[in-house]
Design an enzyme around this catalytic site. Structure first.
Site, PDB file in Angstrom:
ATOM      1  N   PHE A   1      43.678  38.597  35.105  1.00 30.88           N
ATOM      2  CA  PHE A   1      42.973  39.238  36.249  1.00 30.88           C
ATOM      3  C   PHE A   1      42.643  38.126  37.156  1.00 30.88           C
ATOM      4  O   PHE A   1      41.851  37.169  36.684  1.00 30.88           O
ATOM      5  CB  PHE A   1      41.723  40.054  35.564  1.00 30.88           C
ATOM      6  CG  PHE A   1      40.994  40.765  36.824  1.00 30.88           C
ATOM      7  CD1 PHE A   1      41.491  41.880  37.306  1.00 30.88           C
ATOM      8  CD2 PHE A   1      39.802  40.127  37.030  1.00 30.88           C
ATOM      9  CE1 PHE A   1      40.658  42.493  38.403  1.00 30.88           C
ATOM     10  CE2 PHE A   1      39.151  40.750  38.168  1.00 30.88           C
ATOM     11  CZ  PHE A   1      39.718  42.012  38.847  1.00 30.88           C
TER      12      PHE A   1
ATOM     13  N   ASP B   1      42.014  29.361  36.816  1.00 31.42           N
ATOM     14  CA  ASP B   1      41.297  30.402  37.407  1.00 31.42           C
ATOM     15  C   ASP B   1      39.823  30.333  36.463  1.00 31.42           C
ATOM     16  O   ASP B   1      39.830  30.598  35.313  1.00 31.42           O
ATOM     17  CB  ASP B   1      41.581  31.719  37.270  1.00 31.42           C
ATOM     18  CG  ASP B   1      40.717  32.639  37.804  1.00 31.42           C
ATOM     19  OD1 ASP B   1      39.469  32.636  37.790  1.00 31.42           O
ATOM     20  OD2 ASP B   1      41.204  34.000  38.285  1.00 31.42           O
TER      21      ASP B   1
ATOM     22  N   LYS C   1      31.332  33.692  40.653  1.00 31.29           N
ATOM     23  CA  LYS C   1      30.416  34.098  39.910  1.00 31.29           C
ATOM     24  C   LYS C   1      29.302  33.277  39.538  1.00 31.29           C
ATOM     25  O   LYS C   1      28.327  32.960  40.197  1.00 31.29           O
ATOM     26  CB  LYS C   1      31.185  34.271  38.240  1.00 31.29           C
ATOM     27  CG  LYS C   1      31.921  35.728  38.636  1.00 31.29           C
ATOM     28  CD  LYS C   1      32.569  36.102  37.482  1.00 31.29           C
ATOM     29  CE  LYS C   1      33.672  37.203  37.279  1.00 31.29           C
ATOM     30  NZ  LYS C   1      32.720  38.462  37.589  1.00 31.29           N
TER      31      LYS C   1
END
Length: 396
Positions: free
Chosen positions: A136, A220, A249
């Site tokens: 993702f 990532d 985040k």
């Protein structure tokens, strides 16, 4: 249906489901809803709220910078953006050759990384980008092309071409990487896939193969960065140096920010005018990220994540329930493996017990609490999670 749910359902896009609660306040690892009920937040906005809610360092950084200079566009420099780029070069180990680009989210960070991969194509032979099955990387068109989840991709196809998804095995990696590959994208832990770790030696093999064939290794770190796994960044557990990482985040602690950090020769691929963002690198976001990362460092929260992660796993495995078959993950990114496809029911039972976790898939509960948690929060978590497990087990 409550009055606020009716308003939400009438005016907000149906791209997300109906929220289960309306939250109005937070403090530390706790939040409260509009009816005064309290919840222990062991999701932290999906690994975002590194310092928990309303941390004084976060509040001071936002209020001070907002009262000084919030936005100026990228025609001008500000000290917080320069400082954050320097800080990330140091924390990632990118060093003197490290550079940063800032946007507003993880998806934007991966868009920037995707474009970086396209620039790694001298001679025009590198037409392939490789990512992993179940990966993702975001929901924008480019980041969705990198995402290895067919049910997310199908409604929006055709997506950007040239992306291939391979299983997360060393054998598949060795078969896929050759001189036609521009970049390999990997998550150190696949959070949205159910907190699934890469096989032993995968990142080391990926680094060796991409270096040999001239491909970029892009890691990532959007969910695994900012100390969550017990290291500043997940790739550091493997002792490798990538060509680029994406962050978001937890580096903002609740303030929207994303970024691309490049290492070595990859830092020279972008040239003037090739990419940009109106709000990217604004002083309000970057000042807040500096404060959050500074507090994580000075308060020893990376080490706390490593220590408390071990204790969290022990608490889960110490609950006598036939529904729990194991735990996965590192530090304070933990997946609870379930014997049956009941994760959604269990997350709702946890909410009724005053605990916020989420169903990463139908057999996995994802746990990602603030990095500030201690003994009291772990004990409270164990009691509430055990209560939720018992409720679901009793209903079978």
């Amino acid at each position: 249906m409550s009055e606020w749910q009716q308003r939400f359902g009438t005016r907000l896009m149906r791209s997300i489901g109906m929220p289960l609660r309306k939250l109005v306040r937070g403090q530390g690892a706790w939040v409260w809803d509009d009816e005064g009920r309290e919840y222990l937040d062991f999701l932290a906005g999906i690994a975002v709220n590194s310092l928990g809610h309303a941390h004084p360092v976060f509040v001071e950084a936002v209020s001070t910078q907002a009262a000084t200079l919030a936005h100026v566009s990228n025609y001008f420099a500000t000290e917080p953006a320069i400082e954050l780029a320097e800080r990330l070069a140091r924390l990632t180990g990118a060093g003197d050759a490290g550079r940063a680009w800032f946007g507003n989210s993880g998806a934007e960070a991966n868009e920037a990384a995707f474009k970086l991969a396209r620039l790694n194509n001298s001679g025009g032979a590198r037409t392939r980008v490789v990512a992993l099955v179940d990966a993702f990387h975001g929901r924008t068109m480019g980041s969705l092309a990198l995402t290895g989840k067919p049910h997310m991709r199908q409604p929006f196809e055709p997506l950007a071409g040239g992306v291939e998804h391979i299983p997360a095995t060393i054998e598949a990696l060795e078969a896929a990487i050759d001189d036609t590959v521009a970049a390999l994208f990997v998550e150190p832990i696949q959070g949205e896939a159910g907190v699934v770790e890469l096989p032993d030696g995968f990142l080391e093999t990926a680094r060796e193969l991409t270096r040999r064939h001239g491909a970029l290794l892009v890691v990532d770190e959007i969910q695994t960065g900012a100390g969550r796994t017990g290291a500043w960044f997940g790739f550091q557990h493997a002792g490798i140096v990538p060509d680029a990482i994406t962050v978001a985040k937890g580096i903002g602690g609740g303030f929207p920010i994303g970024g691309l950090v490049t290492f070595g020769e990859a830092s020279d691929l972008y040239q003037k005018g090739m990419h940009g963002s109106t709000f990217g690198g604004n002083p309000l976001a970057t000042a807040t990220a500096n404060a959050v990362l500074g507090e994580i460092e000075s308060a020893g929260l990376v080490e706390n994540a490593a220590r408390r992660g071990v204790q969290l796993r022990e608490r889960v495995l110490g609950i006598d329930s036939p529904l729990v078959t194991g735990v996965r993950g590192r530090g304070l990114l933990v997946g609870v493996a379930l014997a049956e496809p009941i994760a959604e029911r269990l997350s709702l039972a946890a909410l009724d017990a005053g605990l916020i976790v989420n169903a990463a898939n139908d057999r996995t509960i994802r746990i990602a609490p603030p990095l500030i948690i201690g003994d009291a929060e772990l004990d409270e978590f164990a009691e509430r999670f055990a209560r939720a497990l018992a409720a679901v087990d009793g209903d079978r």
